[in-house]
Design an enzyme around this catalytic site. Structure first.
Site, PDB file in Angstrom:
ATOM      1  N   GLY A 133     -23.061 -32.290 -22.882  1.00 59.61           N
ATOM      2  CA  GLY A 133     -21.861 -32.853 -23.497  1.00 59.61           C
ATOM      3  C   GLY A 133     -20.793 -31.792 -23.612  1.00 59.61           C
ATOM      4  O   GLY A 133     -21.047 -30.601 -23.377  1.00 59.61           O
ATOM      5  N   LYS A 134     -19.591 -32.181 -23.919  1.00 53.45           N
ATOM      6  CA  LYS A 134     -18.510 -31.206 -24.147  1.00 53.45           C
ATOM      7  C   LYS A 134     -17.379 -31.910 -24.864  1.00 53.45           C
ATOM      8  O   LYS A 134     -17.184 -33.120 -24.714  1.00 53.45           O
ATOM      9  CB  LYS A 134     -17.998 -30.650 -22.805  1.00 53.45           C
ATOM     10  N   GLY A 135     -16.610 -31.137 -25.618  1.00 51.87           N
ATOM     11  CA  GLY A 135     -15.463 -31.698 -26.299  1.00 51.87           C
ATOM     12  C   GLY A 135     -14.251 -30.809 -26.105  1.00 51.87           C
ATOM     13  O   GLY A 135     -14.371 -29.647 -25.700  1.00 51.87           O
TER      14      GLY A 135
END
Ligand code: NAD
Length: 444
Positions: A133-135
């Site tokens: 995941g990444k934000g």
């Protein structure tokens, strides 16, 4: 309605970012490189060697979920500004999505999707039970006050709460964020849950349940993979020279640990400038200087250098530790190192990889090279769930074990498939994800 409410809602309207009108490209304009497009090319190259079914390749390529939020934040002058925030879960096949949150003016959905996908393969390469995941938030943290950053972070955490959580998606720091931002996210989630939820984020301050060794983990992993590569290609580190682009968390720690092994850093750059000293820059002194001044510029133990030329100096080891797409097909032929260690995510494009291979430069791919950070993030998550904490020696011992094992696996994979370390690492990561997907089946 009270006058003040009307006034502030007018203010919000006035300050909302205008959506760009249709983009008109001049004939001479070169389109920016799609970073997610680069990831797709890398997956295709590895999948070809694995002879995978086309529909399965499509399944493992695309992000599972991308969330976009417009985040209204009260600024110190009383006005409201709308920030755009992203959270992408690329895969949750092997466990919760895991990956950092970036605060930077150039954040795009394309970039966040690419970074999330790399996390999937990275976690699989070091064999930890996480997905990817990444934000990211489009903002310039250097131009915001602590109060503005806290309000932005809490608003991001609150708006993303439905996708975040210790069992579903666990953020960590990335460019422009650090332990304080993680503390605010942990607190926002905990307040809504009604109890402390330390396993909701990693990279927290120690007193909130952070892990010893986490701050240094990515740089330590970079050092371990360079050390293992040097041993394989016969490079004596005590005689080696190096250059690093970016002197933040990853760049400064890996430089310090390598300096302890005798490596001389002759070139160092950051966003504001670059330094050169043919005798080697004193990393400890520079780190102390940066702690005080927040920049490498003005450091007395070196002369000024051109930051745009840092990648092309004659050194044994080059560590890009800043941003993506730094070495491309237009400049790869100018790179002169023996080992190129990707401290950053995605600093080399697939087209540049081909050129570097021809030049016999050993590229340690990001999904192996900088995997030390997520490995210790996993240790932090484990310690939070156990409620029992390890010593720094224990953390570093386990990190060393995991990184060396992953390095050996990648080296063997690239030898077995007669390919580069990058594609060897992708083959390894994809095999591990696909094995799980095949066993679980695809819900429809
Ligand atoms: P950081 O914010 O601590 O440091 C970034 C550094 O890059 C700063 O010195 C900054 O001045 C420099 N920089 C920014 N733009 C630049 C430019 N255009 N030219 C030269 N230098 C520039 O960030 P970090 O945590 O060290 O992360 C660096 C890279 O490593 C990123 O690609 C990140 O995704 C990757 N990474 C970080 C971690 C981690 O645990 N921190 C883990 C894995 C990967």
């Amino acid at each position: 309605m009270a006058k003040s409410v009307i006034a502030s809602s007018n203010k919000i309207r006035r300050l909302a970012p205008r959506h760009p009108r249709r983009l008109v490209l001049k004939k001479t304009t070169t389109l920016p490189i799609s970073i997610f497009g680069n990831v797709l090319k890398q997956i295709d190259q590895a999948a070809k060697l694995l002879d995978l079914d086309k529909s399965l390749i499509n399944f493992i390529k695309m992000p599972r979920r991308s969330t976009i939020c417009n985040l209204p934040v009260r600024m110190d002058d009383g006005t409201y500004k709308i920030f755009v925030g992203y959270r992408v879960q690329h895969s949750i096949a092997r466990g919760p999505a895991k990956g950092g949150i970036r605060y930077h003016p150039d954040v795009t959905l394309d970039e966040v999707q690419a970074l999330a996908a790399w996390m999937t393969w990275k976690c699989a390469v070091v064999n930890i039970p996480f997905g990817g995941g990444k934000g990211g938030v489009i903002c310039d943290p250097n131009k915001m006050s602590v109060g503005e950053l806290e309000r932005l972070t809490r608003r991001y955490a609150a708006d993303m709460m439905h996708v975040l959580g210790p069992e579903s998606d666990v953020p960590a720091p990335d460019v422009g964020t650090g332990p304080q931002v993680m503390a605010w996210i942990m607190d926002t989630i905990s307040m809504h849950e009604g109890h402390a939820e330390p396993a909701a984020v990693t990279g927290k301050p120690l007193v909130l349940g952070g892990s010893k060794g986490r701050l240094e983990a990515t740089g330590r992993g970079v050092m371990i993979t360079i050390r293992e590569t040097a041993a394989r290609i016969g490079l004596d580190l005590s005689q080696a020279t190096a250059a690093v682009q970016g002197f933040g968390n990853v760049g400064s720690v890996s430089a310090r640990l390598l300096e302890e092994m005798g490596v001389k850093f002759t070139y160092i750059s950051e966003v504001n400038g670059a330094l050169h000293n043919p005798k080697g820059i004193d990393i400890k002194a520079l780190s102390d200087y940066v702690k005080a001044k927040k920049t490498i510029v003005g450091f007395k133990g070196a002369v000024k250098a051109n930051p745009k030329e840092i990648m092309f100096q004659k050194v044994d080891i080059l560590i890009p530790a800043a941003l993506e797409n730094q070495i491309t097909k237009t400049n790869a032929s100018r790179v002169k190192c023996k080992i190129l260690a990707e401290g950053a995510n995605g600093p080399v494009t697939p087209e540049a990889d081909v050129i570097l291979k021809k030049k016999k430069i050993t590229v340690i791919p990001d999904i192996l090279c900088n995997a030390g950070g997520v490995t210790v993030s996993y240790f932090e998550w484990v310690q939070n769930r156990l409620g029992y904490f390890w010593t720094e020696e224990e953390v570093n011992r386990r990190l060393e074990e995991k990184m060396v094992m992953a390095f050996d696996d990648v080296w063997k994979s690239s030898a077995d498939y007669k390919t580069t370390l990058r594609i060897g690492a992708f083959v390894l990561g994809i095999r591990r994800v696909v094995e799980v997907v095949a066993l679980r089946g695809i819900h429809s």
